[in-house]
Design an enzyme around this catalytic site. Structure first.
Site, mmCIF file in Angstrom:
data_model
loop_
_atom_site.group_PDB
_atom_site.id
_atom_site.type_symbol
_atom_site.label_atom_id
_atom_site.label_comp_id
_atom_site.label_asym_id
_atom_site.label_seq_id
_atom_site.Cartn_x
_atom_site.Cartn_y
_atom_site.Cartn_z
ATOM 1 N N ARG A 179 -6.509 2.828 -15.110
ATOM 2 C CA ARG A 179 -6.612 3.587 -13.859
ATOM 3 C C ARG A 179 -7.392 4.890 -13.977
ATOM 4 N NH1 ARG A 179 -3.014 5.379 -11.136
ATOM 5 N NH2 ARG A 179 -3.813 4.728 -9.119
ATOM 6 N N PRO B 139 4.802 -4.469 -0.913
ATOM 7 C CA PRO B 139 4.427 -3.374 -1.805
ATOM 8 C C PRO B 139 4.466 -3.782 -3.277
ATOM 9 C CG PRO B 139 6.711 -3.150 -1.153
ATOM 10 C CD PRO B 139 6.186 -4.361 -0.419
ATOM 11 N N GLY B 140 3.622 -3.145 -4.066
ATOM 12 C CA GLY B 140 3.657 -3.329 -5.518
ATOM 13 C C GLY B 140 3.935 -1.996 -6.196
ATOM 14 N N ARG B 141 2.963 -1.089 -6.050
ATOM 15 C CA ARG B 141 3.033 0.211 -6.713
ATOM 16 C C ARG B 141 4.345 0.946 -6.431
ATOM 17 N NH1 ARG B 141 -1.492 2.913 -7.766
ATOM 18 N NH2 ARG B 141 -2.567 1.509 -6.342
ATOM 19 N N CYS C 58 -14.164 2.968 -27.850
ATOM 20 C CA CYS C 58 -15.459 3.525 -28.225
ATOM 21 C C CYS C 58 -16.340 3.770 -26.995
ATOM 22 C CB CYS C 58 -16.116 2.561 -29.207
ATOM 23 S SG CYS C 58 -17.540 3.263 -29.997
ATOM 24 N N GLU C 59 -15.852 4.601 -26.092
ATOM 25 C CA GLU C 59 -16.635 5.023 -24.927
ATOM 26 C C GLU C 59 -16.216 6.439 -24.586
ATOM 27 O OE1 GLU C 59 -17.408 2.591 -21.642
ATOM 28 O OE2 GLU C 59 -17.143 0.718 -22.753
ATOM 29 N N TYR D 145 -0.034 -1.570 -12.082
ATOM 30 C CA TYR D 145 -1.454 -1.669 -12.435
ATOM 31 C C TYR D 145 -1.726 -1.028 -13.804
ATOM 32 C CZ TYR D 145 -1.331 -2.731 -7.502
ATOM 33 O OH TYR D 145 -0.996 -3.283 -6.297
ATOM 34 N N GLY E 114 0.778 -1.241 0.000
ATOM 35 C CA GLY E 114 0.000 0.000 0.000
ATOM 36 C C GLY E 114 0.799 1.274 0.000
HETATM 37 C C1 LIG Z 1 -3.010 -8.323 -0.391
HETATM 38 C C2 LIG Z 1 -2.298 -7.253 -1.117
HETATM 39 N N1 LIG Z 1 -1.010 -7.046 -0.853
HETATM 40 C C3 LIG Z 1 -0.289 -6.089 -1.486
HETATM 41 C C4 LIG Z 1 -0.880 -5.270 -2.432
HETATM 42 C C5 LIG Z 1 -0.040 -4.241 -3.096
HETATM 43 O O1 LIG Z 1 -0.535 -2.973 -2.931
HETATM 44 P P1 LIG Z 1 0.343 -1.733 -3.425
HETATM 45 O O2 LIG Z 1 0.615 -1.961 -4.877
HETATM 46 O O3 LIG Z 1 -0.510 -0.561 -3.203
HETATM 47 O O4 LIG Z 1 1.587 -1.727 -2.614
HETATM 48 C C6 LIG Z 1 -2.235 -5.442 -2.738
HETATM 49 C C7 LIG Z 1 -2.881 -4.567 -3.713
HETATM 50 O O5 LIG Z 1 -4.036 -4.448 -3.837
HETATM 51 C C8 LIG Z 1 -2.953 -6.454 -2.062
HETATM 52 O O6 LIG Z 1 -4.242 -6.671 -2.321
#
Ligand SMILES: Cc1ncc(COP(=O)(O)O)c(C=O)c1O
Length: 421
Positions: free
Chosen positions: A305, A267-269, A336-337, A365, A225
């Site tokens: 997004r 984390p991902g984002r 087409c939206e 994402y 997150g």
């Molecule tokens: C269980 C879980 N862990 C980690 C993440 C990664 O979130 P972020 O990309 O915001 O760090 C998500 C994203 O929805 C998630 O659902």
């Protein structure tokens, strides 16, 4: 809105990529991904913290391998993501599978592959205990704390579908005990793009407290997150301050726990968001009276997004020279939206068909949420490597291949003859 964005890479390099590989193309910066992984690896120098990358943010296997090379494991959310991580050589113990309404088949697959299964409902826990008595798992709880860049990605609130209710943790423990299942870990994730870091600290508190219910506790996973700034003027997440505040709490916990406990974040984002750019070409500039539209060769099928979350992504015209007169444009996709807008009221230099635009902060994402809506091909993906070269890490299908693929998958085109019956 003023554009005022700085590109994370030389615009000439992006132009060269657009000209060589065509558009739409996602471009990723290896150096930046590695640097961001290393920044995370540094913030808990004296604590047993490991990092898992949330595969849903970007699942290109080349990107995953770079992140694995920096010492990260993986947070996965589907059996397909689990298989992907295994196929690129990840040790099952470094794959965390946080289930979300999983099927029995997926549960058996996870058990067979021996990944860390993180269970988020009593029903699934019961099914697991009955199928695998004496085995082990982790549980995801709903901490009743939530935060995210949009309500659609708040995941820890009272009405969230995710996780086991706090008041049901003791039932989960009892259920596992009856079947001899060891609950080795506890997890929560409050949302994506957290706005107030205090909420993450509060969630840590809830998890530390809840973990005392688990006699077999080996690890606590605090989820992901961590946000990134998208708009000019937005403040970056203060990683060092977060590390400092969280460290204090984790150190104290370890002292009182009296046994070794490991910690995870996922984390991902934060890892890949700023390191990805979507390149697109302008094909139309159109004065519609009150608004002037720049029409591009991509759309919400490739970067969802803005349409899904009203999310803001910086846009830079990399073909236009600096100092040219600024104009205000709506930047539209080719889907087409009418909701297919990539940016509203953006101030850009005068733009013309043939110009290339860079859509920023698209590494997370972006491609993973892309679809073939309107039957359009997916974008290509190009990596700017650590040594300054660039290589394609996912090719683009031609319109003909895209249509053939559909016909083949639906049984209307035979692979060996390429003839429609
Ligand atoms: C269980 C879980 N862990 C980690 C993440 C990664 O979130 P972020 O990309 O915001 O760090 C998500 C994203 O929805 C998630 O659902």
């Amino acid at each position: 809105m003023q554009s005022n964005h700085s590109l994370p890479v030389d615009p000439d390099r992006l132009l060269a990529i657009a000209q060589k590989w065509g558009t739409p193309t996602y471009v990723y910066l290896e150096k930046m991904i590695r640097e961001r992984c290393r920044s995370l690896n540094k913030i808990f120098p004296d604590l047993p913290v490991s990092w898992l990358f949330a595969v849903k943010a970007n699942d290109n296997p080349h990107i995953l391998k770079i992140i694995a090379d920096e010492g990260f494991g993986f947070d996965t959310v589907s059996y397909e993501e689990v298989l992907l991580c295994l196929r690129i050589g990840t040790d099952p113990k470094d794959i965390f599978y946080t289930e979300n309404n999983m099927t029995d088949a997926e549960m058996h697959g996870a058990a067979l592959q021996r990944v860390v299964l993180n269970i988020g409902s009593l029903g699934r826990l019961e099914a697991f205990c009955e199928a695998y008595p004496g085995n082990e798992c982790s549980i995801r709880i709903k901490p009743d704390i939530s935060d995210g860049h949009h309500a659609k990605v708040d995941t820890g609130n009272q009405d969230s579908k995710f996780g086991i209710r706090l008041d049901l943790i003791s039932d989960a423990v009892e259920l596992a005990r009856r079947h001899g299942v060891r609950i080795r870990g506890i997890h929560a994730h409050i949302g994506s793009g957290i706005q107030e870091p205090e909420n993450l600290l509060a969630e840590i508190e809830v998890l530390l407290k809840s973990s005392t219910n688990l006699e077999d506790l080996e690890f606590i996973n605090f989820g992901g997150g961590m946000p990134i700034p998208y708009k000019p003027g937005e403040k970056p997440f203060d990683l060092d301050l977060f590390g400092e505040l969280a460290s204090k709490r984790l150190r104290a916990f370890l002292k009182s726990a009296g046994k070794p406990v490991k910690f995870f974040f996922e984390p991902g984002r934060w890892v890949v968001g700023p390191a990805g750019i979507l390149l697109t070409q302008v094909n139309t500039v159109k004065d519609q009276g009150r608004k002037t539209f720049i029409g591009t060769d991509t759309g919400f099928n490739h970067l969802l997004r803005p349409a899904l979350y009203d999310a803001y992504h910086g846009v830079v015209n990399i073909s236009a020279g600096t100092g040219e007169a600024e104009h205000t444009y709506h930047i539209a996709g080719n889907i087409c939206e009418s909701g297919d807008m990539l940016g509203l009221d953006r101030s850009l230099p005068e733009s013309s068909p043939g110009d290339y635009l860079a859509i920023l902060d698209a590494g997370a994402y972006g491609m993973t949420m892309a679809s073939q809506y309107n039957r359009r091909a997916l974008p290509a993906e190009v990596l700017v490597t650590d040594d300054g070269h660039h290589k394609t890490i996912r090719g683009r299908k031609s319109p003909e291949e895209t249509v053939d693929e559909l016909l083949r998958e639906t049984g209307l085109l035979h692979a060996n003859t390429d003839e429609t019956p």
